[in-house]
Structure formats: structure tokens, C-alpha cells
Design a protein around this motif. Structure first.
Motif, mmCIF file in Angstrom:
data_model
loop_
_atom_site.group_PDB
_atom_site.id
_atom_site.type_symbol
_atom_site.label_atom_id
_atom_site.label_comp_id
_atom_site.label_asym_id
_atom_site.label_seq_id
_atom_site.Cartn_x
_atom_site.Cartn_y
_atom_site.Cartn_z
ATOM 1 N N GLY A 1 13.075 -4.651 4.503
ATOM 2 C CA GLY A 1 12.150 -5.101 3.472
ATOM 3 C C GLY A 1 10.982 -4.138 3.344
ATOM 4 N N THR A 2 10.036 -4.497 2.509
ATOM 5 C CA THR A 2 8.847 -3.674 2.300
ATOM 6 C C THR A 2 7.669 -4.343 2.984
ATOM 7 O OG1 THR A 2 9.710 -2.844 0.208
ATOM 8 C CG2 THR A 2 7.338 -2.632 0.568
ATOM 9 N N TRP A 3 7.017 -3.573 3.845
ATOM 10 C CA TRP A 3 5.898 -4.044 4.658
ATOM 11 C C TRP A 3 4.641 -3.297 4.244
ATOM 12 C CZ3 TRP A 3 6.940 -7.776 8.358
ATOM 13 C CH2 TRP A 3 8.283 -8.009 8.644
ATOM 14 N N VAL A 4 3.494 -3.975 4.275
ATOM 15 C CA VAL A 4 2.226 -3.342 3.912
ATOM 16 C C VAL A 4 1.177 -3.609 4.983
ATOM 17 C CG1 VAL A 4 2.647 -3.375 1.411
ATOM 18 C CG2 VAL A 4 1.539 -5.338 2.511
ATOM 19 N N ALA A 5 0.269 -2.640 5.118
ATOM 20 C CA ALA A 5 -0.841 -2.758 6.066
ATOM 21 C C ALA A 5 -2.030 -2.010 5.494
ATOM 22 C CB ALA A 5 -0.453 -2.174 7.428
ATOM 23 N N GLY B 1 -10.154 1.659 4.299
ATOM 24 C CA GLY B 1 -9.583 1.580 2.962
ATOM 25 C C GLY B 1 -8.190 2.160 2.852
ATOM 26 N N SER B 2 -7.692 2.791 3.892
ATOM 27 C CA SER B 2 -6.329 3.337 3.866
ATOM 28 C C SER B 2 -5.325 2.202 3.730
ATOM 29 C CB SER B 2 -6.028 4.114 5.142
ATOM 30 O OG SER B 2 -6.880 5.220 5.268
ATOM 31 N N LYS B 3 -4.290 2.447 2.916
ATOM 32 C CA LYS B 3 -3.234 1.469 2.708
ATOM 33 C C LYS B 3 -1.898 2.111 3.070
ATOM 34 C CE LYS B 3 -5.836 -0.959 -0.737
ATOM 35 N NZ LYS B 3 -5.990 -1.374 -2.101
ATOM 36 N N PHE B 4 -1.046 1.343 3.723
ATOM 37 C CA PHE B 4 0.242 1.822 4.195
ATOM 38 C C PHE B 4 1.345 0.946 3.632
ATOM 39 C CE2 PHE B 4 -3.032 2.794 7.185
ATOM 40 C CZ PHE B 4 -2.746 4.070 7.640
ATOM 41 N N GLU B 5 2.469 1.583 3.294
ATOM 42 C CA GLU B 5 3.654 0.848 2.870
ATOM 43 C C GLU B 5 4.843 1.423 3.619
ATOM 44 O OE1 GLU B 5 4.478 -0.140 -1.390
ATOM 45 O OE2 GLU B 5 6.300 1.017 -0.988
ATOM 46 N N LEU B 6 5.608 0.563 4.258
ATOM 47 C CA LEU B 6 6.798 0.964 4.998
ATOM 48 C C LEU B 6 7.968 0.160 4.457
ATOM 49 C CD1 LEU B 6 8.285 2.395 7.315
ATOM 50 C CD2 LEU B 6 7.497 0.553 8.829
ATOM 51 N N ALA B 7 8.899 0.855 3.798
ATOM 52 C CA ALA B 7 10.096 0.203 3.280
ATOM 53 C C ALA B 7 11.261 0.555 4.203
ATOM 54 C CB ALA B 7 10.383 0.671 1.854
ATOM 55 N N LYS C 1 4.633 5.383 2.971
ATOM 56 C CA LYS C 1 3.607 5.849 2.041
ATOM 57 C C LYS C 1 2.235 5.502 2.593
ATOM 58 C CE LYS C 1 6.517 4.995 -1.986
ATOM 59 N NZ LYS C 1 6.675 4.150 -3.174
ATOM 60 N N VAL C 2 1.305 6.437 2.421
ATOM 61 C CA VAL C 2 -0.081 6.222 2.841
ATOM 62 C C VAL C 2 -0.970 6.580 1.667
ATOM 63 C CG1 VAL C 2 -1.911 6.891 4.438
ATOM 64 C CG2 VAL C 2 0.466 6.871 5.215
ATOM 65 N N ASN C 3 -1.890 5.688 1.330
ATOM 66 C CA ASN C 3 -2.881 5.963 0.304
ATOM 67 C C ASN C 3 -4.240 5.966 0.998
ATOM 68 O OD1 ASN C 3 -4.700 5.988 -1.824
ATOM 69 N ND2 ASN C 3 -3.484 4.591 -3.078
ATOM 70 N N HIS C 4 -4.825 7.164 1.097
ATOM 71 C CA HIS C 4 -6.128 7.315 1.753
ATOM 72 C C HIS C 4 -7.067 8.007 0.784
ATOM 73 C CE1 HIS C 4 -9.073 7.825 4.913
ATOM 74 N NE2 HIS C 4 -9.132 9.111 4.657
ATOM 75 N N GLN C 5 -8.168 7.360 0.445
ATOM 76 C CA GLN C 5 -9.162 7.889 -0.492
ATOM 77 C C GLN C 5 -8.490 8.351 -1.785
ATOM 78 O OE1 GLN C 5 -11.306 10.860 1.767
ATOM 79 N NE2 GLN C 5 -12.460 9.300 2.872
ATOM 80 N N GLU C 6 -7.613 7.465 -2.293
ATOM 81 C CA GLU C 6 -6.909 7.690 -3.561
ATOM 82 C C GLU C 6 -5.941 8.863 -3.525
ATOM 83 O OE1 GLU C 6 -7.083 5.245 -5.743
ATOM 84 O OE2 GLU C 6 -8.565 4.347 -4.420
ATOM 85 N N THR C 7 -5.596 9.356 -2.345
ATOM 86 C CA THR C 7 -4.584 10.405 -2.202
ATOM 87 C C THR C 7 -3.351 9.782 -1.574
ATOM 88 O OG1 THR C 7 -6.278 12.094 -1.902
ATOM 89 C CG2 THR C 7 -4.055 12.642 -1.167
ATOM 90 N N THR D 1 11.885 3.891 15.767
ATOM 91 C CA THR D 1 11.830 5.341 15.593
ATOM 92 C C THR D 1 12.063 5.652 14.127
ATOM 93 O OG1 THR D 1 12.675 5.700 17.827
ATOM 94 C CG2 THR D 1 12.823 7.552 16.297
ATOM 95 N N LEU D 2 11.106 6.356 13.528
ATOM 96 C CA LEU D 2 11.212 6.827 12.145
ATOM 97 C C LEU D 2 11.450 8.331 12.208
ATOM 98 C CD1 LEU D 2 8.127 4.961 10.617
ATOM 99 C CD2 LEU D 2 10.515 4.205 10.642
ATOM 100 N N GLN D 3 12.675 8.766 11.913
ATOM 101 C CA GLN D 3 13.044 10.181 11.956
ATOM 102 C C GLN D 3 12.904 10.754 10.552
ATOM 103 O OE1 GLN D 3 14.019 12.006 14.779
ATOM 104 N NE2 GLN D 3 13.800 13.727 13.386
ATOM 105 N N ARG D 4 11.947 11.667 10.387
ATOM 106 C CA ARG D 4 11.692 12.258 9.065
ATOM 107 C C ARG D 4 12.812 13.194 8.637
ATOM 108 N NH1 ARG D 4 5.494 13.928 8.499
ATOM 109 N NH2 ARG D 4 6.503 15.122 6.886
ATOM 110 N N LYS D 5 13.149 13.182 7.341
ATOM 111 C CA LYS D 5 14.140 14.118 6.795
ATOM 112 C C LYS D 5 13.727 15.559 7.054
ATOM 113 C CE LYS D 5 15.442 11.296 2.857
ATOM 114 N NZ LYS D 5 15.351 11.197 1.406
#
Length: 131
Positions: free
Chosen positions: A45-49, A54-60, A70-76, A92-96
Motif C-alpha cells: 500500500g501507500t504509506w505517508v509520514a 515540514g518534510s513529507k515522505f511517501e512510501l509505496a 518520495k520525499v518533499n522537503h522545502q517544496e523540492t 530493505t529497500l534496494q534502489r535501482k
């Protein structure tokens, strides 16, 4: 920080636990030692933190074993994807593109968990994700 954790090499010895390659062994915290194994299907599922800064995180986490972070920090907005696996309560999240994030999850209920980077500072509260 996520960027520091991706670049820091960590090895796991089944007898002694995680170790940074240039640092002494890390003693598991009570949360890591006492946490129950987590069923991977429950995490789909999609998780948010968010953090106080003010940083926002989304983990799908998808059924096919892939993820998007995804990380949104200071509108970036920044993000990456790859494959994930759960072993007990270790995610474990293995990056491509190479590198990985290894985190200890503490399940609070079916819709909430705490995500704390393995080997991170003891005072780090981690991220509290919810669906």
C-alpha cells in the motif's frame, strides 16, 4: 539522514547482528529485539509520514515486491524506486540505481508503523508512517 544511510556500508552477521564496516558491532535496541515479524502482504500500500521540519515522505510498497520512495522537503521533490523485502521486522529497500536503505519497523497496528534506519543514532525517533 536517508542520504547518509544509503552511502554507509553495513553488513549483517547472523550471529552478531548488523555492523558498519568501519565501526564496532551495533547492539540491537529493545525495539529491534522484541518486535514481531511482519507479514509482507500487510505492508502493501501507500504509506505517508512527516517530520516537524515540514518534510513529507511517501512510501509505496507494491504487490510485486517493488517500491517507490518520495520525499518533499522545502517544496523540492526527490525520489527513487527499486525492490524491497521484509525479513522479520527488517525492511530493505534496494534502489535501482544502487545502494539500499535498511530499516527496523515497529508495527503499531494495521495502519501505522515506525521506520527507523538500522544503525542510526539511538536518539533518532524514526518516521511514523500511516495509511
Amino acid at each position: 539522514e536517508v542520504s547518509k544511510a544509503v552511502s554507509r556500508p553495513v553488513t549483517v552477521d547472523p550471529n552478531t547482528g548488523p555492523q558498519a564496516t568501519t565501526q564496532p558491532a551495533i547492539t540491537p535496541t529493545p525495539a529491534t529485539a522484541a518486535a514481531k515479524p511482519i507479514d509482507q502482504a500487510m505492508l502493501v500500500g501507500t504509506w505517508v509520514a512527516s517530520r516537524d521540519d515540514g518534510s513529507k515522505f511517501e512510501l509505496a510498497l507494491l504487490n510485486d515486491g517493488t517500491f517507490n520512495w518520495k520525499v518533499n522537503h522545502q517544496e523540492t521533490m526527490q525520489g527513487f524506486g527499486g525492490a524491497y523485502k521484509i525479513d522479520g521486522n527488517i525492511l530493505t529497500l534496494q534502489r535501482k540505481a544502487g545502494g539500499s536503505l535498511v530499516a527496523v519497523l515497529v508495527l503499531q497496528d494495521e495502519r501505522r508503523f515506525n521506520f527507523k534506519l538500522q544503525g542510526g543514532p539511538a536518539e533518532d525517533p524514526g518516521l511514523n508512517f500511516s495509511k
